[in-house]
Design a protein around this motif. Sequence first.
Motif, PDB file in Angstrom:
ATOM      1  N   ARG A   1       0.979  -1.244  -0.004  1.00  0.00           N
ATOM      2  CA  ARG A   1       0.020  -0.111   0.027  1.00  0.00           C
ATOM      3  C   ARG A   1       0.915   1.210  -0.029  1.00  0.00           C
ATOM      4  NH1 ARG A   1      -3.310  -2.933   3.557  1.00  0.00           N
ATOM      5  NH2 ARG A   1      -2.118  -1.825   5.309  1.00  0.00           N
ATOM      6  N   GLN A   2       1.953   1.251   0.834  1.00  0.00           N
ATOM      7  CA  GLN A   2       2.868   2.327   0.777  1.00  0.00           C
ATOM      8  C   GLN A   2       3.279   2.611  -0.429  1.00  0.00           C
ATOM      9  OE1 GLN A   2       5.886   1.284   4.109  1.00  0.00           O
ATOM     10  NE2 GLN A   2       5.064   3.117   5.137  1.00  0.00           N
ATOM     11  N   LEU A   3       3.764   1.601  -1.173  1.00  0.00           N
ATOM     12  CA  LEU A   3       4.389   1.778  -2.594  1.00  0.00           C
ATOM     13  C   LEU A   3       3.538   2.288  -3.508  1.00  0.00           C
ATOM     14  CD1 LEU A   3       6.879  -1.361  -2.841  1.00  0.00           C
ATOM     15  CD2 LEU A   3       7.521   0.988  -2.720  1.00  0.00           C
ATOM     16  N   TYR A   4       2.238   1.785  -3.524  1.00  0.00           N
ATOM     17  CA  TYR A   4       1.243   2.312  -4.436  1.00  0.00           C
ATOM     18  C   TYR A   4       1.009   3.696  -4.359  1.00  0.00           C
ATOM     19  CZ  TYR A   4       0.243  -2.358  -6.393  1.00  0.00           C
ATOM     20  OH  TYR A   4       0.231  -3.639  -7.169  1.00  0.00           O
ATOM     21  N   GLU A   5       0.936   3.840  -3.073  1.00  0.00           N
ATOM     22  CA  GLU A   5       0.439   5.520  -2.674  1.00  0.00           C
ATOM     23  C   GLU A   5       1.715   6.432  -3.123  1.00  0.00           C
ATOM     24  OE1 GLU A   5      -0.647   5.877   1.618  1.00  0.00           O
ATOM     25  OE2 GLU A   5      -2.066   4.547   1.118  1.00  0.00           O
ATOM     26  N   ALA A   6       2.807   5.825  -2.880  1.00  0.00           N
ATOM     27  CA  ALA A   6       4.313   6.747  -3.277  1.00  0.00           C
ATOM     28  C   ALA A   6       4.216   6.690  -4.652  1.00  0.00           C
ATOM     29  CB  ALA A   6       5.367   6.307  -2.684  1.00  0.00           C
ATOM     30  N   ILE A   7       3.969   5.677  -5.510  1.00  0.00           N
ATOM     31  CA  ILE A   7       3.990   5.665  -6.939  1.00  0.00           C
ATOM     32  C   ILE A   7       2.866   6.676  -7.647  1.00  0.00           C
ATOM     33  CG2 ILE A   7       3.417   4.197  -9.079  1.00  0.00           C
ATOM     34  CD1 ILE A   7       4.764   1.930  -7.667  1.00  0.00           C
TER      35      ILE A   7
ATOM     36  N   PHE B   1       9.463   7.558  -9.421  1.00  0.00           N
ATOM     37  CA  PHE B   1       8.558   6.599  -9.838  1.00  0.00           C
ATOM     38  C   PHE B   1       9.415   5.264 -10.323  1.00  0.00           C
ATOM     39  CE2 PHE B   1       6.920   4.664 -13.907  1.00  0.00           C
ATOM     40  CZ  PHE B   1       5.665   4.147 -13.492  1.00  0.00           C
ATOM     41  N   LEU B   2      10.483   5.272 -11.222  1.00  0.00           N
ATOM     42  CA  LEU B   2      11.273   4.317 -11.566  1.00  0.00           C
ATOM     43  C   LEU B   2      11.728   3.403 -10.406  1.00  0.00           C
ATOM     44  CD1 LEU B   2      13.213   5.758 -14.736  1.00  0.00           C
ATOM     45  CD2 LEU B   2      11.172   4.194 -14.586  1.00  0.00           C
ATOM     46  N   LYS B   3      12.375   4.248  -9.492  1.00  0.00           N
ATOM     47  CA  LYS B   3      12.899   3.524  -8.231  1.00  0.00           C
ATOM     48  C   LYS B   3      11.821   2.564  -7.456  1.00  0.00           C
ATOM     49  CE  LYS B   3      14.860   3.834  -3.659  1.00  0.00           C
ATOM     50  NZ  LYS B   3      14.290   2.838  -3.360  1.00  0.00           N
ATOM     51  N   LEU B   4      10.464   3.257  -7.255  1.00  0.00           N
ATOM     52  CA  LEU B   4       9.439   2.756  -6.518  1.00  0.00           C
ATOM     53  C   LEU B   4       8.816   1.476  -7.080  1.00  0.00           C
ATOM     54  CD1 LEU B   4       7.829   6.151  -5.218  1.00  0.00           C
ATOM     55  CD2 LEU B   4       8.976   4.300  -3.871  1.00  0.00           C
ATOM     56  N   THR B   5       8.829   1.662  -8.636  1.00  0.00           N
ATOM     57  CA  THR B   5       8.160   0.481  -9.526  1.00  0.00           C
ATOM     58  C   THR B   5       9.251  -0.590  -9.360  1.00  0.00           C
ATOM     59  OG1 THR B   5       8.944   1.536 -11.189  1.00  0.00           O
ATOM     60  CG2 THR B   5       6.811   1.816 -10.851  1.00  0.00           C
ATOM     61  N   ASP B   6      10.563  -0.535  -9.265  1.00  0.00           N
ATOM     62  CA  ASP B   6      11.503  -1.596  -9.182  1.00  0.00           C
ATOM     63  C   ASP B   6      11.317  -2.186  -7.754  1.00  0.00           C
ATOM     64  OD1 ASP B   6      12.701  -1.120 -11.803  1.00  0.00           O
ATOM     65  OD2 ASP B   6      14.527  -0.052 -10.666  1.00  0.00           O
ATOM     66  N   ASP B   7      11.025  -1.404  -6.632  1.00  0.00           N
ATOM     67  CA  ASP B   7      10.992  -1.725  -5.446  1.00  0.00           C
ATOM     68  C   ASP B   7       9.602  -2.745  -5.396  1.00  0.00           C
ATOM     69  OD1 ASP B   7      13.118  -0.670  -4.507  1.00  0.00           O
ATOM     70  OD2 ASP B   7      11.885   1.080  -3.315  1.00  0.00           O
ATOM     71  N   LEU B   8       8.542  -2.354  -5.849  1.00  0.00           N
ATOM     72  CA  LEU B   8       7.387  -3.042  -6.117  1.00  0.00           C
ATOM     73  C   LEU B   8       7.621  -4.149  -6.878  1.00  0.00           C
ATOM     74  CD1 LEU B   8       4.288  -2.977  -5.653  1.00  0.00           C
ATOM     75  CD2 LEU B   8       3.894  -1.794  -7.790  1.00  0.00           C
TER      76      LEU B   8
ATOM     77  N   GLU C   1       1.851   9.159  -5.967  1.00  0.00           N
ATOM     78  CA  GLU C   1       2.287  10.768  -5.774  1.00  0.00           C
ATOM     79  C   GLU C   1       3.528  10.924  -6.719  1.00  0.00           C
ATOM     80  OE1 GLU C   1       4.776  12.652  -2.128  1.00  0.00           O
ATOM     81  OE2 GLU C   1       2.724  11.747  -1.590  1.00  0.00           O
ATOM     82  N   ALA C   2       4.307  10.173  -6.979  1.00  0.00           N
ATOM     83  CA  ALA C   2       5.550  10.510  -8.172  1.00  0.00           C
ATOM     84  C   ALA C   2       4.675  10.748  -9.437  1.00  0.00           C
ATOM     85  CB  ALA C   2       6.489   9.166  -8.032  1.00  0.00           C
ATOM     86  N   LEU C   3       3.843  10.069  -9.726  1.00  0.00           N
ATOM     87  CA  LEU C   3       3.182  10.157 -10.967  1.00  0.00           C
ATOM     88  C   LEU C   3       2.466  11.578 -11.120  1.00  0.00           C
ATOM     89  CD1 LEU C   3       1.510   6.836 -11.878  1.00  0.00           C
ATOM     90  CD2 LEU C   3       3.364   8.031 -13.117  1.00  0.00           C
ATOM     91  N   GLN C   4       1.917  11.950 -10.081  1.00  0.00           N
ATOM     92  CA  GLN C   4       1.470  13.129  -9.795  1.00  0.00           C
ATOM     93  C   GLN C   4       2.082  14.442 -10.020  1.00  0.00           C
ATOM     94  OE1 GLN C   4      -0.850  13.656  -6.058  1.00  0.00           O
ATOM     95  NE2 GLN C   4      -1.734  15.576  -6.646  1.00  0.00           N
ATOM     96  N   TYR C   5       3.258  14.136  -9.437  1.00  0.00           N
ATOM     97  CA  TYR C   5       4.131  15.483  -9.496  1.00  0.00           C
ATOM     98  C   TYR C   5       5.236  15.160 -10.526  1.00  0.00           C
ATOM     99  CZ  TYR C   5       2.453  16.731  -5.127  1.00  0.00           C
ATOM    100  OH  TYR C   5       1.594  17.121  -3.788  1.00  0.00           O
ATOM    101  N   GLY C   6       5.109  14.302 -11.296  1.00  0.00           N
ATOM    102  CA  GLY C   6       6.118  14.080 -12.537  1.00  0.00           C
ATOM    103  C   GLY C   6       7.550  13.613 -12.280  1.00  0.00           C
ATOM    104  N   ASP C   7       7.603  13.007 -11.160  1.00  0.00           N
ATOM    105  CA  ASP C   7       8.890  12.553 -10.670  1.00  0.00           C
ATOM    106  C   ASP C   7       9.410  11.285 -11.148  1.00  0.00           C
ATOM    107  OD1 ASP C   7      11.298  12.019  -9.241  1.00  0.00           O
ATOM    108  OD2 ASP C   7      10.427  12.602  -7.152  1.00  0.00           O
ATOM    109  N   GLU C   8       9.946  11.415 -12.359  1.00  0.00           N
ATOM    110  CA  GLU C   8      10.404  10.107 -13.036  1.00  0.00           C
ATOM    111  C   GLU C   8      11.316   9.290 -12.392  1.00  0.00           C
ATOM    112  OE1 GLU C   8      12.014   8.530 -17.402  1.00  0.00           O
ATOM    113  OE2 GLU C   8      11.611  10.732 -17.277  1.00  0.00           O
ATOM    114  N   ALA C   9      12.267   9.788 -11.754  1.00  0.00           N
ATOM    115  CA  ALA C   9      13.330   9.309 -11.070  1.00  0.00           C
ATOM    116  C   ALA C   9      12.708   8.326  -9.865  1.00  0.00           C
ATOM    117  CB  ALA C   9      14.469  10.170 -10.579  1.00  0.00           C
TER     118      ALA C   9
END
Length: 61
Positions: free
Chosen positions: A30-36, A48-55, A38-46
């Motif tokens: 749940r934490q990862l999905y929420e953070a992902i 986003f990529l790290k969090l999706t790797d973690d997921l 948020e990263a999408l919302q703010y356009g934070d690609e780096a």
Amino acid sequence: MEKMSMIYDALLSLHAEMVLDQALREFRLRQLYEAIDEALQYGDEATFLKLTDDLRALQNQ
């Protein structure tokens, strides 16, 4: 009879550990999905990529 009690206690302990592990895994997902999101919302690609790797790593465990 005491041997049965020890086995029962060991099984209860194992079950409790499994339940806790599952709860922690679901919490982390749940934490990862929420953070992902948020990263999408703010356009934070780096991030986003790290969090999706973690997921992916968590899902492959």
